[in-house]
Enzyme design. Structure first.
Site, PDB file in Angstrom:
ATOM      1  N   GLY A 228      -0.732   6.745  -9.423  1.00 54.25           N
ATOM      2  CA  GLY A 228       0.493   5.961  -9.250  1.00 54.25           C
ATOM      3  C   GLY A 228       0.307   4.554  -9.761  1.00 54.25           C
ATOM      4  O   GLY A 228       0.857   3.597  -9.213  1.00 54.25           O
ATOM      5  N   GLY A 229      -0.456   4.420 -10.851  1.00 53.76           N
ATOM      6  CA  GLY A 229      -0.921   3.116 -11.318  1.00 53.76           C
ATOM      7  C   GLY A 229       0.038   2.335 -12.183  1.00 53.76           C
ATOM      8  O   GLY A 229      -0.346   1.303 -12.743  1.00 53.76           O
ATOM      9  N   ASP A 253       0.801   8.338 -13.673  1.00 59.47           N
ATOM     10  CA  ASP A 253       2.115   8.027 -13.108  1.00 59.47           C
ATOM     11  C   ASP A 253       3.130   8.987 -13.727  1.00 59.47           C
ATOM     12  O   ASP A 253       2.788   9.784 -14.606  1.00 59.47           O
ATOM     13  CB  ASP A 253       2.515   6.567 -13.348  1.00 59.47           C
ATOM     14  CG  ASP A 253       3.281   5.982 -12.157  1.00 59.47           C
ATOM     15  OD1 ASP A 253       4.272   6.619 -11.737  1.00 59.47           O
ATOM     16  OD2 ASP A 253       2.888   4.924 -11.638  1.00 59.47           O
ATOM     17  N   ASN A 273       2.268  13.786 -11.128  1.00 62.70           N
ATOM     18  CA  ASN A 273       2.990  13.598  -9.875  1.00 62.70           C
ATOM     19  C   ASN A 273       1.983  13.728  -8.742  1.00 62.70           C
ATOM     20  O   ASN A 273       1.352  14.779  -8.587  1.00 62.70           O
ATOM     21  CB  ASN A 273       4.087  14.666  -9.756  1.00 62.70           C
ATOM     22  CG  ASN A 273       4.911  14.529  -8.493  1.00 62.70           C
ATOM     23  OD1 ASN A 273       4.458  13.985  -7.486  1.00 62.70           O
ATOM     24  ND2 ASN A 273       6.126  15.035  -8.521  1.00 62.70           N
ATOM     25  N   PHE A 274       1.814  12.681  -7.940  1.00 68.76           N
ATOM     26  CA  PHE A 274       0.737  12.721  -6.944  1.00 68.76           C
ATOM     27  C   PHE A 274       1.023  13.638  -5.758  1.00 68.76           C
ATOM     28  O   PHE A 274       0.201  13.761  -4.857  1.00 68.76           O
ATOM     29  CB  PHE A 274       0.334  11.323  -6.469  1.00 68.76           C
ATOM     30  CG  PHE A 274       1.442  10.391  -6.048  1.00 68.76           C
ATOM     31  CD1 PHE A 274       2.389  10.757  -5.104  1.00 68.76           C
ATOM     32  CD2 PHE A 274       1.518   9.119  -6.597  1.00 68.76           C
ATOM     33  CE1 PHE A 274       3.385   9.887  -4.705  1.00 68.76           C
ATOM     34  CE2 PHE A 274       2.516   8.226  -6.203  1.00 68.76           C
ATOM     35  CZ  PHE A 274       3.454   8.620  -5.254  1.00 68.76           C
ATOM     36  N   ARG A 289      -2.995   1.931  -5.163  1.00 69.25           N
ATOM     37  CA  ARG A 289      -2.523   0.601  -4.752  1.00 69.25           C
ATOM     38  C   ARG A 289      -1.023   0.648  -4.471  1.00 69.25           C
ATOM     39  O   ARG A 289      -0.238   1.082  -5.307  1.00 69.25           O
ATOM     40  CB  ARG A 289      -2.804  -0.439  -5.842  1.00 69.25           C
ATOM     41  CG  ARG A 289      -2.256  -1.847  -5.523  1.00 69.25           C
ATOM     42  CD  ARG A 289      -2.557  -2.804  -6.662  1.00 69.25           C
ATOM     43  NE  ARG A 289      -1.925  -4.099  -6.497  1.00 69.25           N
ATOM     44  CZ  ARG A 289      -2.450  -5.127  -5.823  1.00 69.25           C
ATOM     45  NH1 ARG A 289      -3.633  -4.984  -5.235  1.00 69.25           N
ATOM     46  NH2 ARG A 289      -1.812  -6.274  -5.732  1.00 69.25           N
ATOM     47  N   HIS A 293       2.425   2.617   1.293  1.00 68.26           N
ATOM     48  CA  HIS A 293       3.464   1.885   2.037  1.00 68.26           C
ATOM     49  C   HIS A 293       4.868   2.324   1.625  1.00 68.26           C
ATOM     50  O   HIS A 293       5.847   1.984   2.291  1.00 68.26           O
ATOM     51  CB  HIS A 293       3.277   0.372   1.913  1.00 68.26           C
ATOM     52  CG  HIS A 293       3.676  -0.238   0.604  1.00 68.26           C
ATOM     53  ND1 HIS A 293       3.756  -1.594   0.425  1.00 68.26           N
ATOM     54  CD2 HIS A 293       4.009   0.305  -0.604  1.00 68.26           C
ATOM     55  CE1 HIS A 293       4.130  -1.865  -0.814  1.00 68.26           C
ATOM     56  NE2 HIS A 293       4.281  -0.739  -1.456  1.00 68.26           N
TER      57      HIS A 293
END
Length: 386
Positions: A228-229, A253, A273-274, A289, A293
């Site tokens: 997701g960088g 990403d 896709n994570f 990172r 959240h």
């Protein structure tokens, strides 16, 4: 007190601010904020607080009209007439906007209908800072406006789903924000700028990567997967800090994000896709990172469980997120927490909440280091020992 005395005090504060560390800067900012409020009347306090949305809107207008960039690039002040010629805007309307922008310090007035750069101007001439403002205005702004009514309608209960949070009410959609965004490319672009905006302190300056690296096997192996960088800004920072590190750096990403990523030496980009199984096996570090959240606990556990099968005996998951303290939470951290709640049903977590999340995924935190005054931290997680 004379003007000279005030100038001396101001110079001393600026000098101390320049010399102190991140924690000291936060303390000075807090003292100045308290001092300002102490000088205000009740009317001043109400007007100052209520002006917040308008100030962001004025910044957005300046970005749309290219005002910040024009002032930044000009060696001399620019007049209202020149801005009218550049933008095609109504002289009367633009004059009212410019004087209000100057009143809030977004730009600086140098004479009648004449303007130059302020400190704010220089910030927002940066494309990433400008994009961040656009993203927060376009997406977070409507959610913030709706928040009081949303909470009242729900009897002030927890928001725990990204399919039933403030975003859906604000935008009249059944989609999550991340499902909705790819259908709106301009918002995807501004989100990328928000993600790319440089923070004053970087994890690469505080995490003992050389010690943790150990006997990394070979240059053709994967050193780090940046999951997701975004545009790869964290991998680029790592490569810049340690140009001779062995191993490959891979940024993953979704295609819509990577479409705006710029190539960089020593950095590979991969569509991924994570929520799907991690295809890169046995990397030393799986780095995330500001991913967790964005998501409620259930989805966070699913993301982690896609990584675990790919991990080798020496692999570590590096989580670069805030760890909310029990007291004295910085305003930036508290602000971000509610932004995540509104738009995504997400949350900034305490250490106990991080431990619980890892437990659910079958992981444990073996190392934790807060590295800036806004409670940003690196958490090192590994498969739980049996």
């Amino acid at each position: 007190m004379t003007g000279l005395d005030m100038e001396t005090i101001f110079a001393k504060i600026k000098d101390e601010y320049a010399r102190t560390d991140d924690v000291g800067k936060r303390q000075i900012q807090g003292h100045i904020r308290e001092l300002q409020v102490g000088f205000y009347s009740d009317w001043d306090v109400v007007m100052r607080l209520s002006s917040g949305p308008l100030q962001v809107a004025l910044a957005k207008v300046a970005i749309d009209l290219g005002i910040f960039r024009s002032l930044k690039e000009s060696d001399t002040p620019i007049t209202l007439a020149e801005f009218v010629k550049k933008t095609g805007a109504s002289p009367r309307l633009l004059g009212r906007i410019l004087r209000t922008q100057a009143a809030f310090g977004l730009i600086k007035e140098t004479g009648p209908q004449e303007y130059t750069s302020s400190a704010f101007t220089d910030v927002f001439a940066n494309s990433d800072a400008a994009g961040a403002v656009v993203q927060l205005f376009d997406i977070s702004g409507p959610c913030t406006q709706i928040l009081p009514d949303f909470l009242a309608e729900r009897n002030y209960q927890d928001i725990t789903s990204n399919k039933d949070c403030v975003f859906q009410k604000a935008f009249g959609s059944d989609l999550t924000m991340f499902e909705w965004m790819p259908q709106h490319p301009k918002h995807m672009e501004s989100l990328g700028h928000l993600m790319a905006l440089e923070r004053p302190v970087s994890w690469v300056d505080h995490f003992p990567i050389l010690e943790e690296l150990g006997k990394f096997p070979a240059p053709d192996k994967v050193l780090m997967v940046d999951i997701g960088g975004g545009f790869g800004q964290q991998s680029k920072a790592l490569r810049a800090k340690f140009p001779n590190l062995p191993g490959r750096l891979i940024v993953q990403d979704i295609p819509q994000t990577l479409a705006n990523a710029q190539p960089a030496a020593g950095i590979e980009f991969m569509e991924h896709n994570f929520f799907e199984p991690q295809p890169i096996q046995n990397a030393k570090f799986y780095y995330l990172r500001h991913v967790f959240h964005d998501w409620p606990d259930e989805q966070c556990v699913l993301i982690l469980k896609q990584i675990i099968p790919a991990m080798g005996p020496e692999s570590q998951i590096l989580i670069d997120e805030m760890v909310i303290p029990s007291t004295g939470v910085p305003w930036q951290a508290a602000f971000t927490d509610l932004l995540m709640m509104n738009s995504l049903g997400g949350v900034e977590r305490t250490r106990a909440e991080w431990d619980d999340l890892m437990e659910q995924a079958g992981l444990e935190i073996i190392q934790s280091k807060v590295y800036d005054s806004k409670e940003q931290a690196i958490l090192v997680a590994v498969a739980k020992r049996t």
